[in-house]
Design a protein around this motif. Structure first.
Motif, PDB file in Angstrom:
ATOM      1  N   VAL A  46       0.831  -1.208   0.000  1.00  0.00           N
ATOM      2  CA  VAL A  46       0.000   0.000   0.000  1.00  0.00           C
ATOM      3  C   VAL A  46       0.866   1.258   0.000  1.00  0.00           C
ATOM      4  O   VAL A  46       0.553   2.240  -0.677  1.00  0.00           O
ATOM      5  CB  VAL A  46      -0.981  -0.008   1.197  1.00  0.00           C
ATOM      6  CG1 VAL A  46      -1.664   1.341   1.368  1.00  0.00           C
ATOM      7  CG2 VAL A  46      -2.022  -1.108   1.015  1.00  0.00           C
ATOM      8  N   SER A  47       1.969   1.238   0.723  1.00  0.00           N
ATOM      9  CA  SER A  47       2.847   2.418   0.787  1.00  0.00           C
ATOM     10  C   SER A  47       3.598   2.645  -0.515  1.00  0.00           C
ATOM     11  O   SER A  47       4.113   3.736  -0.754  1.00  0.00           O
ATOM     12  CB  SER A  47       3.860   2.268   1.924  1.00  0.00           C
ATOM     13  OG  SER A  47       4.871   1.333   1.570  1.00  0.00           O
ATOM     14  N   GLY A  48       3.692   1.620  -1.348  1.00  0.00           N
ATOM     15  CA  GLY A  48       4.444   1.704  -2.591  1.00  0.00           C
ATOM     16  C   GLY A  48       5.850   1.154  -2.478  1.00  0.00           C
ATOM     17  O   GLY A  48       6.528   0.977  -3.488  1.00  0.00           O
ATOM     18  N   ALA A  49       6.297   0.849  -1.258  1.00  0.00           N
ATOM     19  CA  ALA A  49       7.657   0.359  -1.045  1.00  0.00           C
ATOM     20  C   ALA A  49       7.914  -0.958  -1.777  1.00  0.00           C
ATOM     21  O   ALA A  49       9.032  -1.206  -2.240  1.00  0.00           O
ATOM     22  CB  ALA A  49       7.939   0.193   0.443  1.00  0.00           C
ATOM     23  N   CYS A  71       4.867   0.021  -9.593  1.00  0.00           N
ATOM     24  CA  CYS A  71       5.843   1.121  -9.534  1.00  0.00           C
ATOM     25  C   CYS A  71       7.224   0.652  -9.974  1.00  0.00           C
ATOM     26  O   CYS A  71       7.923   1.354 -10.702  1.00  0.00           O
ATOM     27  CB  CYS A  71       5.928   1.692  -8.113  1.00  0.00           C
ATOM     28  SG  CYS A  71       4.478   2.642  -7.612  1.00  0.00           S
ATOM     29  N   GLN A  72       7.601  -0.533  -9.563  1.00  0.00           N
ATOM     30  CA  GLN A  72       8.932  -1.050  -9.878  1.00  0.00           C
ATOM     31  C   GLN A  72       9.060  -1.459 -11.349  1.00  0.00           C
ATOM     32  O   GLN A  72      10.140  -1.409 -11.913  1.00  0.00           O
ATOM     33  CB  GLN A  72       9.278  -2.221  -8.969  1.00  0.00           C
ATOM     34  CG  GLN A  72       9.434  -1.797  -7.527  1.00  0.00           C
ATOM     35  CD  GLN A  72       9.538  -2.965  -6.557  1.00  0.00           C
ATOM     36  OE1 GLN A  72       9.639  -4.118  -6.950  1.00  0.00           O
ATOM     37  NE2 GLN A  72       9.504  -2.652  -5.272  1.00  0.00           N
ATOM     38  N   GLY A  73       7.954  -1.853 -11.978  1.00  0.00           N
ATOM     39  CA  GLY A  73       8.013  -2.330 -13.354  1.00  0.00           C
ATOM     40  C   GLY A  73       7.466  -1.366 -14.386  1.00  0.00           C
ATOM     41  O   GLY A  73       7.353  -1.712 -15.566  1.00  0.00           O
ATOM     42  N   MET A  74       7.127  -0.145 -13.971  1.00  0.00           N
ATOM     43  CA  MET A  74       6.505   0.813 -14.880  1.00  0.00           C
ATOM     44  C   MET A  74       7.441   1.169 -16.036  1.00  0.00           C
ATOM     45  O   MET A  74       8.652   1.257 -15.874  1.00  0.00           O
ATOM     46  CB  MET A  74       6.143   2.082 -14.109  1.00  0.00           C
ATOM     47  CG  MET A  74       5.247   3.033 -14.881  1.00  0.00           C
ATOM     48  SD  MET A  74       3.678   2.336 -15.444  1.00  0.00           S
ATOM     49  CE  MET A  74       2.843   2.064 -13.901  1.00  0.00           C
ATOM     50  N   VAL A  98      -3.253   4.264  -4.495  1.00  0.00           N
ATOM     51  CA  VAL A  98      -4.027   3.037  -4.324  1.00  0.00           C
ATOM     52  C   VAL A  98      -5.472   3.237  -4.793  1.00  0.00           C
ATOM     53  O   VAL A  98      -6.019   2.417  -5.519  1.00  0.00           O
ATOM     54  CB  VAL A  98      -3.998   2.577  -2.846  1.00  0.00           C
ATOM     55  CG1 VAL A  98      -4.874   1.350  -2.642  1.00  0.00           C
ATOM     56  CG2 VAL A  98      -2.563   2.289  -2.413  1.00  0.00           C
ATOM     57  N   GLU A  99      -6.083   4.328  -4.392  1.00  0.00           N
ATOM     58  CA  GLU A  99      -7.495   4.587  -4.678  1.00  0.00           C
ATOM     59  C   GLU A  99      -7.661   5.742  -5.659  1.00  0.00           C
ATOM     60  O   GLU A  99      -6.915   6.728  -5.582  1.00  0.00           O
ATOM     61  CB  GLU A  99      -8.233   4.936  -3.381  1.00  0.00           C
ATOM     62  CG  GLU A  99      -8.139   3.895  -2.287  1.00  0.00           C
ATOM     63  CD  GLU A  99      -8.839   2.593  -2.609  1.00  0.00           C
ATOM     64  OE1 GLU A  99      -9.687   2.561  -3.534  1.00  0.00           O
ATOM     65  OE2 GLU A  99      -8.545   1.594  -1.946  1.00  0.00           O
ATOM     66  N   PRO A 100      -8.664   5.682  -6.540  1.00  0.00           N
ATOM     67  CA  PRO A 100      -8.889   6.800  -7.460  1.00  0.00           C
ATOM     68  C   PRO A 100      -9.183   8.114  -6.729  1.00  0.00           C
ATOM     69  O   PRO A 100      -8.886   9.179  -7.251  1.00  0.00           O
ATOM     70  CB  PRO A 100     -10.084   6.367  -8.311  1.00  0.00           C
ATOM     71  CG  PRO A 100     -10.422   4.994  -7.921  1.00  0.00           C
ATOM     72  CD  PRO A 100      -9.584   4.577  -6.767  1.00  0.00           C
ATOM     73  N   THR A 117      -5.101  -7.388  -4.891  1.00  0.00           N
ATOM     74  CA  THR A 117      -3.862  -8.152  -4.955  1.00  0.00           C
ATOM     75  C   THR A 117      -2.671  -7.217  -5.111  1.00  0.00           C
ATOM     76  O   THR A 117      -1.671  -7.362  -4.432  1.00  0.00           O
ATOM     77  CB  THR A 117      -3.893  -9.146  -6.131  1.00  0.00           C
ATOM     78  OG1 THR A 117      -5.032  -9.981  -5.984  1.00  0.00           O
ATOM     79  CG2 THR A 117      -2.655 -10.000  -6.176  1.00  0.00           C
ATOM     80  N   SER A 118      -2.806  -6.268  -6.031  1.00  0.00           N
ATOM     81  CA  SER A 118      -1.770  -5.258  -6.268  1.00  0.00           C
ATOM     82  C   SER A 118      -2.377  -3.889  -5.993  1.00  0.00           C
ATOM     83  O   SER A 118      -3.065  -3.330  -6.854  1.00  0.00           O
ATOM     84  CB  SER A 118      -1.276  -5.321  -7.716  1.00  0.00           C
ATOM     85  OG  SER A 118      -0.661  -6.554  -7.965  1.00  0.00           O
ATOM     86  N   PRO A 119      -2.161  -3.349  -4.790  1.00  0.00           N
ATOM     87  CA  PRO A 119      -2.784  -2.071  -4.438  1.00  0.00           C
ATOM     88  C   PRO A 119      -2.076  -0.869  -5.058  1.00  0.00           C
ATOM     89  O   PRO A 119      -1.397  -0.094  -4.397  1.00  0.00           O
ATOM     90  CB  PRO A 119      -2.714  -2.059  -2.911  1.00  0.00           C
ATOM     91  CG  PRO A 119      -1.535  -2.881  -2.573  1.00  0.00           C
ATOM     92  CD  PRO A 119      -1.456  -3.929  -3.642  1.00  0.00           C
ATOM     93  N   HIS A 120      -2.218  -0.768  -6.362  1.00  0.00           N
ATOM     94  CA  HIS A 120      -1.766   0.391  -7.143  1.00  0.00           C
ATOM     95  C   HIS A 120      -2.897   0.635  -8.126  1.00  0.00           C
ATOM     96  O   HIS A 120      -3.403  -0.314  -8.743  1.00  0.00           O
ATOM     97  CB  HIS A 120      -0.467   0.058  -7.886  1.00  0.00           C
ATOM     98  CG  HIS A 120       0.058   1.192  -8.719  1.00  0.00           C
ATOM     99  ND1 HIS A 120       1.124   1.961  -8.330  1.00  0.00           N
ATOM    100  CD2 HIS A 120      -0.345   1.683  -9.918  1.00  0.00           C
ATOM    101  CE1 HIS A 120       1.362   2.880  -9.244  1.00  0.00           C
ATOM    102  NE2 HIS A 120       0.478   2.731 -10.226  1.00  0.00           N
ATOM    103  N   LEU A 121      -3.313   1.864  -8.298  1.00  0.00           N
ATOM    104  CA  LEU A 121      -4.469   2.160  -9.140  1.00  0.00           C
ATOM    105  C   LEU A 121      -4.303   1.587 -10.542  1.00  0.00           C
ATOM    106  O   LEU A 121      -3.352   1.922 -11.251  1.00  0.00           O
ATOM    107  CB  LEU A 121      -4.697   3.671  -9.211  1.00  0.00           C
ATOM    108  CG  LEU A 121      -5.853   4.123 -10.099  1.00  0.00           C
ATOM    109  CD1 LEU A 121      -7.184   3.533  -9.621  1.00  0.00           C
ATOM    110  CD2 LEU A 121      -5.921   5.642 -10.138  1.00  0.00           C
TER     111      LEU A 121
END
Length: 157
Positions: free
Chosen positions: A13-16, A21-24, A65-67, A106-110
């Motif tokens: 959730v924090s993005g760590a 984020c890591q594969g963008m 995480v959320e819109p 599963t993957s908390p990234h928007l």
């Protein structure tokens, strides 16, 4: 046994430890190929045989995480670019219906799943039955997959 959230949920959730984020920015990854690179999203056609045309629209700004964490301008950009990709998926695959699923369990990234639904559907009129995690889905034959990627890229350019 009761299912639990992953042990590293706070780090996700924090993005760590966010896979998105890591594969963008990759043109190709183990899940699919990029078909659209916008200001707000990258969109990927998925190479697994889940459902023909199944694509992801992934927020490419800071970790969100959320819109509701987006500014009004960011939200408008996210949804307009997601709809642009959705129109291309509809034009190429001509499904009966296109589902828009913004989950993040599963993957908390928007991100939004663009899931075409067809006449030969495993659960008509109901939520799509994704395969159980840890069971790899069969892959679309590479030549067919690359042709679909190119058709979508051409339409989206």
């Amino acid at each position: 046994m009761t299912a639990r959230w992953p042990e590293n949920w706070a780090a996700l959730v924090s993005g760590a430890e966010c896979d998105f984020c890591q594969g963008m920015g990759q043109d190709r990854n183990e899940y699919g190929a990029r078909i659209f690179q916008g200001q707000y999203i990258d969109a990927y056609l998925q190479s697994a045989v889940v459902q023909t045309g199944y694509s992801l629209s992934i927020w490419k700004g800071r970790h969100v995480v959320e819109p509701v964490e987006l500014t009004d301008e960011e939200a408008a950009g996210y949804w307009l670019e997601t709809l642009r990709v959705a129109r291309a998926v509809i034009a190429i695959y001509q499904p009966l219906k296109l589902n828009y699923e913004t989950l993040g369990n599963t993957s908390p990234h928007l991100h939004t799943h663009l899931l075409p639904r067809y006449t030969e559907d495993p659960r008509p009129g109901q939520p799509f039955p994704f395969p159980a995690p840890r069971h790899p889905e069969p892959q679309i034959p590479e030549q067919d997959f690359l042709a679909q990627v190119q058709a979508l890229r051409d339409l989206l350019s």
